[in-house]
Design a protein around this motif. Structure first.
Motif, PDB file in Angstrom:
ATOM      1  N   THR A 196       0.859  -1.185   0.000  1.00 21.97           N
ATOM      2  CA  THR A 196       0.000   0.000   0.000  1.00 21.97           C
ATOM      3  C   THR A 196       0.895   1.234   0.000  1.00 21.97           C
ATOM      4  OG1 THR A 196      -1.775  -1.132   1.178  1.00 21.97           O
ATOM      5  CG2 THR A 196      -1.782   1.274   1.248  1.00 21.97           C
ATOM      6  N   VAL A 197       0.731   2.062  -1.011  1.00 25.82           N
ATOM      7  CA  VAL A 197       1.582   3.241  -1.182  1.00 25.82           C
ATOM      8  C   VAL A 197       0.769   4.503  -0.921  1.00 25.82           C
ATOM      9  CG1 VAL A 197       2.985   4.562  -2.816  1.00 25.82           C
ATOM     10  CG2 VAL A 197       3.070   2.066  -2.831  1.00 25.82           C
ATOM     11  N   THR A 198       1.293   5.377  -0.067  1.00 22.28           N
ATOM     12  CA  THR A 198       0.700   6.691   0.165  1.00 22.28           C
ATOM     13  C   THR A 198       1.574   7.729  -0.522  1.00 22.28           C
ATOM     14  OG1 THR A 198      -0.268   6.047   2.280  1.00 22.28           O
ATOM     15  CG2 THR A 198       0.015   8.398   1.895  1.00 22.28           C
ATOM     16  N   VAL A 199       0.953   8.507  -1.390  1.00 29.55           N
ATOM     17  CA  VAL A 199       1.648   9.534  -2.175  1.00 29.55           C
ATOM     18  C   VAL A 199       1.267  10.897  -1.623  1.00 29.55           C
ATOM     19  CG1 VAL A 199       2.007  10.488  -4.471  1.00 29.55           C
ATOM     20  CG2 VAL A 199       1.530   8.041  -4.201  1.00 29.55           C
ATOM     21  N   ARG A 200       2.260  11.679  -1.243  1.00 29.13           N
ATOM     22  CA  ARG A 200       1.993  12.992  -0.658  1.00 29.13           C
ATOM     23  C   ARG A 200       2.818  14.052  -1.372  1.00 29.13           C
ATOM     24  NH1 ARG A 200       3.672  11.909   3.948  1.00 29.13           N
ATOM     25  NH2 ARG A 200       1.685  11.072   4.714  1.00 29.13           N
TER      26      ARG A 200
END
Length: 234
Positions: free
Chosen positions: A99-103
């Protein structure tokens, strides 16, 4: 109805941020490969991937880059943004199920050019950095608020999958003795031999022995069977 709304240059402050989270699925890799044409076996060949340095199928690097673009184009600044530059440093692979969180976070503003620099960070479910970099954009000057487009459903069909299902459905059946008349071209002969190798038929080759054997010699895929099957000369 859901809407997509931007933030104009004047509304944006240094330190503002936006993010999205996405879990990598097999369908994501396949669709990205179809769209880009990138069939690097590290991404699409499970057997090969197990033997490479990461020992698993991993996402295309630019899959993460595309997610950064999605945040810039839909969240911050949003519609009306003009993408100018992007640098990316790939720190860790993204594997299936990650699971990748892009900020993205606003690092600087230039009032003369309406340009923004935004720090970009992608982290996995363990908080580890997988991609980092910086983007430069021209922020929109005017407010935009539009209905969010509902994307079509995409169904990926593996070429030949239904054919293989049909072959599998015959495995419990006895092969059928089948006369193959004048298989003196590569397509006719190899088709019969392939059907035999799948257990569909027991081919009886009917035709001039010399021509059939010459065809077998010329067709590489047929050579291993050319003397193993009955051949009745006319």
């Amino acid at each position: 109805m859901q809407y997509i709304e931007n933030k104009t240059f004047d509304e944006i402050e240094i330190g503002d941020s936006a993010e999205l989270t996405r879990k990598l699925k097999t369908e994501d890799i396949e669709l990205f490969a179809v769209m880009s044409g990138d069939v690097n076996p590290a991404h699409v060949d499970e057997e090969y991937a197990r033997s490479d340095m990461f020992h698993e199928v991993i996402a295309h690097g630019m899959w993460g880059g595309a997610l950064i673009s999605a945040v810039l184009g839909t969240e911050l600044p949003g519609p009306g943004t003009i993408y100018l530059n992007q640098n990316l440093s790939f720190r860790r692979p993204v594997g299936l199920g990650d699971t990748v969180t892009v900020r993205v976070t606003v690092a600087s503003k230039d009032a003369k050019t309406q340009r923004l620099k935004l720090d970009c960070l992608c982290v996995n479910q363990d908080g580890e950095t997988v991609i980092k970099g910086q983007a430069e954009v021209i922020a929109p000057a005017e407010k935009v608020r539009r209905p969010r487009v509902v994307l079509p459903e995409v169904h990926l069909h593996e070429r030949g999958a239904r054919y293989r299902d049909l072959i599998t459905a015959t495995h419990a059946l006895e092969p059928v003795r089948t006369a193959v008349v004048h298989p003196c071209d590569a397509l006719s002969l190899t088709g019969a031999l392939e059907a035999a190798s799948q257990g569909l038929i027991v081919p009886i080759l009917v035709g001039p022995r010399s021509k059939i054997e010459a065809t077998a010699r010329d067709a590489d895929s047929a050579r291993q069977w050319r003397f193993c099957l009955p051949c009745f000369a006319t």
